[in-house]
Design an enzyme around this catalytic site. Structure first.
Site, PDB file in Angstrom:
ATOM      1  N   CYS A   1       6.027  -6.770   8.388  1.00 12.47           N
ATOM      2  CA  CYS A   1       7.052  -6.178   9.245  1.00 12.47           C
ATOM      3  C   CYS A   1       7.371  -7.154  10.363  1.00 12.47           C
ATOM      4  CB  CYS A   1       6.534  -4.867   9.842  1.00 12.47           C
ATOM      5  SG  CYS A   1       7.772  -4.015  10.852  1.00 12.47           S
TER       6      CYS A   1
ATOM      7  N   CYS B   1      -1.858   5.337   9.417  1.00 12.03           N
ATOM      8  CA  CYS B   1      -0.787   4.629  10.121  1.00 12.03           C
ATOM      9  C   CYS B   1      -1.358   3.434  10.858  1.00 12.03           C
ATOM     10  CB  CYS B   1      -0.143   5.498  11.192  1.00 12.03           C
ATOM     11  SG  CYS B   1       0.400   7.076  10.629  1.00 12.03           S
TER      12      CYS B   1
ATOM     13  N   GLY C   1       6.121  -1.624   6.963  1.00  9.14           N
ATOM     14  CA  GLY C   1       7.494  -2.075   7.140  1.00  9.14           C
ATOM     15  C   GLY C   1       8.377  -1.150   7.941  1.00  9.14           C
ATOM     16  N   GLU C   2       9.533  -1.693   8.312  1.00  7.51           N
ATOM     17  CA  GLU C   2      10.524  -0.945   9.078  1.00  7.51           C
ATOM     18  C   GLU C   2      11.653  -0.578   8.106  1.00  7.51           C
ATOM     19  OE1 GLU C   2      11.354   0.473  12.112  1.00  7.51           O
ATOM     20  OE2 GLU C   2      13.195   0.815  10.990  1.00  7.51           O
TER      21      GLU C   2
ATOM     22  N   CYS D   1      -0.259  -2.301  15.657  1.00  5.87           N
ATOM     23  CA  CYS D   1      -0.087  -2.016  14.232  1.00  5.87           C
ATOM     24  C   CYS D   1      -0.540  -3.202  13.396  1.00  5.87           C
ATOM     25  CB  CYS D   1       1.386  -1.725  13.963  1.00  5.87           C
ATOM     26  SG  CYS D   1       1.765  -1.547  12.212  1.00  5.87           S
TER      27      CYS D   1
ATOM     28  N   CYS E   1       4.859  -4.712  16.505  1.00  2.00           N
ATOM     29  CA  CYS E   1       4.158  -3.812  17.436  1.00  2.00           C
ATOM     30  C   CYS E   1       2.701  -4.253  17.586  1.00  2.00           C
ATOM     31  CB  CYS E   1       4.224  -2.377  16.933  1.00  2.00           C
ATOM     32  SG  CYS E   1       5.914  -1.833  16.683  1.00  2.00           S
TER      33      CYS E   1
ATOM     34  N   CYS F   1       3.308   8.552   1.278  1.00  2.00           N
ATOM     35  CA  CYS F   1       3.721   7.634   2.336  1.00  2.00           C
ATOM     36  C   CYS F   1       4.052   6.286   1.691  1.00  2.00           C
ATOM     37  CB  CYS F   1       2.555   7.505   3.327  1.00  2.00           C
ATOM     38  SG  CYS F   1       2.902   6.407   4.691  1.00  2.00           S
TER      39      CYS F   1
ATOM     40  N   ASN G   1      -5.215   4.779  15.536  1.00  2.08           N
ATOM     41  CA  ASN G   1      -6.200   4.454  14.509  1.00  2.08           C
ATOM     42  C   ASN G   1      -6.701   3.041  14.722  1.00  2.08           C
ATOM     43  OD1 ASN G   1      -5.844   6.910  13.044  1.00  2.08           O
ATOM     44  ND2 ASN G   1      -3.890   6.088  12.340  1.00  2.08           N
TER      45      ASN G   1
ATOM     46  N   SER H   1       9.657   6.157  16.507  1.00  2.76           N
ATOM     47  CA  SER H   1       8.399   5.805  17.170  1.00  2.76           C
ATOM     48  C   SER H   1       8.685   5.392  18.605  1.00  2.76           C
ATOM     49  CB  SER H   1       7.723   4.664  16.406  1.00  2.76           C
ATOM     50  OG  SER H   1       7.477   5.083  15.082  1.00  2.76           O
ATOM     51  N   LEU H   2       8.291   6.230  19.525  1.00  2.00           N
ATOM     52  CA  LEU H   2       8.613   6.011  20.938  1.00  2.00           C
ATOM     53  C   LEU H   2       7.488   5.229  21.635  1.00  2.00           C
ATOM     54  CD1 LEU H   2      11.094   6.929  22.537  1.00  2.00           C
ATOM     55  CD2 LEU H   2       9.710   8.803  23.426  1.00  2.00           C
ATOM     56  N   ASN H   3       6.309   5.818  21.626  1.00  3.03           N
ATOM     57  CA  ASN H   3       5.069   5.132  22.018  1.00  3.03           C
ATOM     58  C   ASN H   3       4.925   4.719  23.479  1.00  3.03           C
ATOM     59  OD1 ASN H   3       4.255   5.379  19.374  1.00  3.03           O
ATOM     60  ND2 ASN H   3       5.031   3.382  18.787  1.00  3.03           N
TER      61      ASN H   3
ATOM     62  N   GLU I   1       0.827  -1.202   0.000  1.00  2.49           N
ATOM     63  CA  GLU I   1       0.000   0.000   0.000  1.00  2.49           C
ATOM     64  C   GLU I   1       0.863   1.255   0.000  1.00  2.49           C
ATOM     65  OE1 GLU I   1      -3.556  -2.098   2.495  1.00  2.49           O
ATOM     66  OE2 GLU I   1      -2.947  -0.095   3.037  1.00  2.49           O
TER      67      GLU I   1
HETATM   68  N1  SAH Z   1       7.984   0.970  10.988  1.00  2.00           N
HETATM   69  C1  SAH Z   1       8.188   2.350  11.080  1.00  2.00           C
HETATM   70  C2  SAH Z   1       7.430   3.130  10.030  1.00  2.00           C
HETATM   71  C3  SAH Z   1       6.033   2.677   9.712  1.00  2.00           C
HETATM   72  S1  SAH Z   1       4.861   2.836  11.016  1.00  2.00           S
HETATM   73  C4  SAH Z   1       7.855   2.854  12.475  1.00  2.00           C
HETATM   74  O1  SAH Z   1       7.313   2.090  13.260  1.00  2.00           O
HETATM   75  O2  SAH Z   1       8.180   3.993  12.766  1.00  2.00           O
HETATM   76  C5  SAH Z   1       4.555   4.578  10.973  1.00  2.00           C
HETATM   77  C6  SAH Z   1       3.967   5.143  12.247  1.00  2.00           C
HETATM   78  O3  SAH Z   1       2.641   4.646  12.466  1.00  2.00           O
HETATM   79  C7  SAH Z   1       4.755   4.804  13.497  1.00  2.00           C
HETATM   80  O4  SAH Z   1       5.026   5.987  14.215  1.00  2.00           O
HETATM   81  C8  SAH Z   1       3.810   3.914  14.283  1.00  2.00           C
HETATM   82  O5  SAH Z   1       4.034   4.042  15.663  1.00  2.00           O
HETATM   83  C9  SAH Z   1       2.469   4.439  13.840  1.00  2.00           C
HETATM   84  N2  SAH Z   1       1.372   3.501  14.038  1.00  2.00           N
HETATM   85  C10 SAH Z   1       1.407   2.166  13.964  1.00  2.00           C
HETATM   86  N3  SAH Z   1       0.187   1.640  14.225  1.00  2.00           N
HETATM   87  C11 SAH Z   1      -0.636   2.682  14.463  1.00  2.00           C
HETATM   88  C12 SAH Z   1      -2.033   2.798  14.763  1.00  2.00           C
HETATM   89  N4  SAH Z   1      -2.821   1.727  14.864  1.00  2.00           N
HETATM   90  N5  SAH Z   1      -2.540   4.033  14.938  1.00  2.00           N
HETATM   91  C13 SAH Z   1      -1.768   5.131  14.795  1.00  2.00           C
HETATM   92  N6  SAH Z   1      -0.459   5.088  14.501  1.00  2.00           N
HETATM   93  C14 SAH Z   1       0.100   3.867  14.345  1.00  2.00           C
HETATM   94 FE1  SF4 Z   2       6.481  -2.415  11.935  1.00  2.00          FE
HETATM   95 FE2  SF4 Z   2       6.241   0.253  12.330  1.00  2.00          FE
HETATM   96 FE3  SF4 Z   2       4.089  -1.363  12.411  1.00  2.00          FE
HETATM   97 FE4  SF4 Z   2       5.883  -1.474  14.352  1.00  2.00          FE
HETATM   98  S1  SF4 Z   2       4.595   0.303  13.829  1.00  2.00           S
HETATM   99  S2  SF4 Z   2       4.954  -3.258  13.327  1.00  2.00           S
HETATM  100  S3  SF4 Z   2       7.756  -1.135  13.230  1.00  2.00           S
HETATM  101  S4  SF4 Z   2       5.352  -0.968  10.645  1.00  2.00           S
END
Ligand code: SAH
Ligand code: SF4
Length: 347
Positions: free
Chosen positions: A109, A334, A156-157, A116, A113, A102, A291, A213-215, A89
């Site tokens: 990936c 995201c 992906g990462e 995600c 996480c 994007c 999301n 991405s700290l989270n 995508e």
């Molecule tokens: N893998 C990389 C880049 C892709 S994810 C990373 O993790 O940074 C891009 C962003 O989407 C990241 O900041 C991630 O924390 C965020 N993300 C992942 N799942 C999400 C969700 N369900 N709602 C909102 N943001 C999310």
């Molecule tokens: Fe991979 Fe980024 Fe999703 Fe984490 S948030 S599973 S690193 S795509």
């Protein structure tokens, strides 16, 4: 057949010589592809017809097949099929005064996480340089306005596909290529410490924007949300970022997905402020309200909670922005990108 978008100019000039063509023909071909987004050799009219025919036999200009697009007010989500049948995508986002693309860097990936959707598939494979560049070309071809901003925030990462992404960036920022400004290309990583250090030393990549991405604000919670954190600990990650050489007029973006009752409390906002405030000139914080996705167990906090969290950070004079993801309605936001789409698989 060889794929044109997997070559740098230097490599293509060599390849053309092997095929008995003058090297400067490579400049002409890439000019068509990357300046005019022409994907049919037969239309490359400043090349002799025999060359155009020869090139059509040897090369493809792209490899992805567009299979679907979903249009919303604020974004368009594209689904592409790879030659080996995966679905990836790409999301075009309409910002107030510009467009942002994007891009995906992997199919699935491995980082895993919990919040995600991409993680659900595990890692199926890295995307090739050509497949990354193709996403840009194919979307730009049908977009009247130039796309000048690119973020590696799709599936992906990106730093786990370092070589593939690196060469795609080279094609995207070189004068002979798509010629984007490095300042408008962002790489978002889940925090792979070694790769972040490698990126900072890499002459090609060090000028890009870095988003991390700290989270979570504690090792315990971060490890739960992002299993990668077992080996790339929060402490080590923050230390790496604090010491990272980074242009003084720019900030590293810390991304924080706000998930209801998981990481959105006032106490957690204070903890985050504690981590960031001593280095506030180096960072800015992007708060991303979670999301939802049918396959995931979490919820988005109410917006008052999001703004309260932001207020805490701002009271510590930390630049903090709320990023409401675009593309929510088309499941292009995201965390909502999946490669396994049973309804789209060809039987
Ligand atoms: N893998 C990389 C880049 C892709 S994810 C990373 O993790 O940074 C891009 C962003 O989407 C990241 O900041 C991630 O924390 C965020 N993300 C992942 N799942 C999400 C969700 N369900 N709602 C909102 N943001 C999310
Ligand atoms: Fe991979 Fe980024 Fe999703 Fe984490 S948030 S599973 S690193 S795509």
């Amino acid at each position: 057949m060889e794929l044109l978008t997997s070559y740098t100019l230097g490599e293509l000039r060599e390849r053309f010589k092997e095929l008995g063509l003058e090297a400067y023909r490579a400049n002409q071909v890439l000019n068509w592809l990357y300046k005019k987004f022409e994907v049919d050799f037969l239309n490359m009219t400043d090349l002799p017809k025999v060359h155009r025919e020869l090139l059509s036999r040897h090369f493809r200009t792209h490899t992805l097949e567009p299979i679907h697009r979903a249009t919303a007010e604020d974004s368009v989500k594209y689904l592409f099929r790879t030659q080996d049948g995966h679905i990836i995508e790409t999301v075009l986002i309409f910002e107030r005064d510009h467009l942002t693309l994007c891009l995906s860097s992997q199919v699935g990936c491995a980082v895993g996480c919990r919040f995600c959707a991409t993680a659900k598939d595990g890692l199926l494979r890295n995307l090739t340089t050509g497949e990354i560049v193709d996403q840009y070309i194919l979307v730009q071809r049908e977009t009247p306005q130039r796309i000048r901003n690119v973020v590696f925030m799709g599936m992906g990462e990106p730093l786990a596909n370092y070589e593939g992404v690196r060469k795609a960036v080279e094609i995207m920022v070189s004068p002979w290529g798509i010629e984007l400004s490095k300042r408008r290309v962002s790489i978002s990583t889940s925090g792979l410490v070694t790769q972040i250090r490698r990126m900072a030393k890499d002459p090609l990549l060090k000028g890009l924007n870095l988003a991390v991405s700290l989270n979570a604000t504690s090792q315990h919670l971060r490890e739960f949300l992002m299993p990668i954190s077992k080996t790339n600990t929060l402490k080590e990650l923050m230390q790496t970022l604090v010491e990272l050489p980074y242009p003084s007029d720019r900030r590293i973006m810390l991304e924080y997905v706000l998930i209801k009752d998981v990481n959105d409390s006032e106490a957690q906002a204070k903890e985050l402020a504690g981590l960031v405030a001593p280095y506030r000139r180096k960072f800015k914080v992007n708060l991303i309200p979670y999301n939802p996705d049918p396959s995931l167990p979490f919820e988005r906090p109410p917006m008052e909670r999001v703004y309260a969290f932001q207020d805490v950070l701002r009271s510590y004079h930390i630049s903090t922005f709320v990023r409401l993801s675009k593309g929510l309605k088309v499941f292009g936001a995201c965390g909502q990108l999946r490669s396994k789409r049973p309804e789209l698989m060809v039987k």
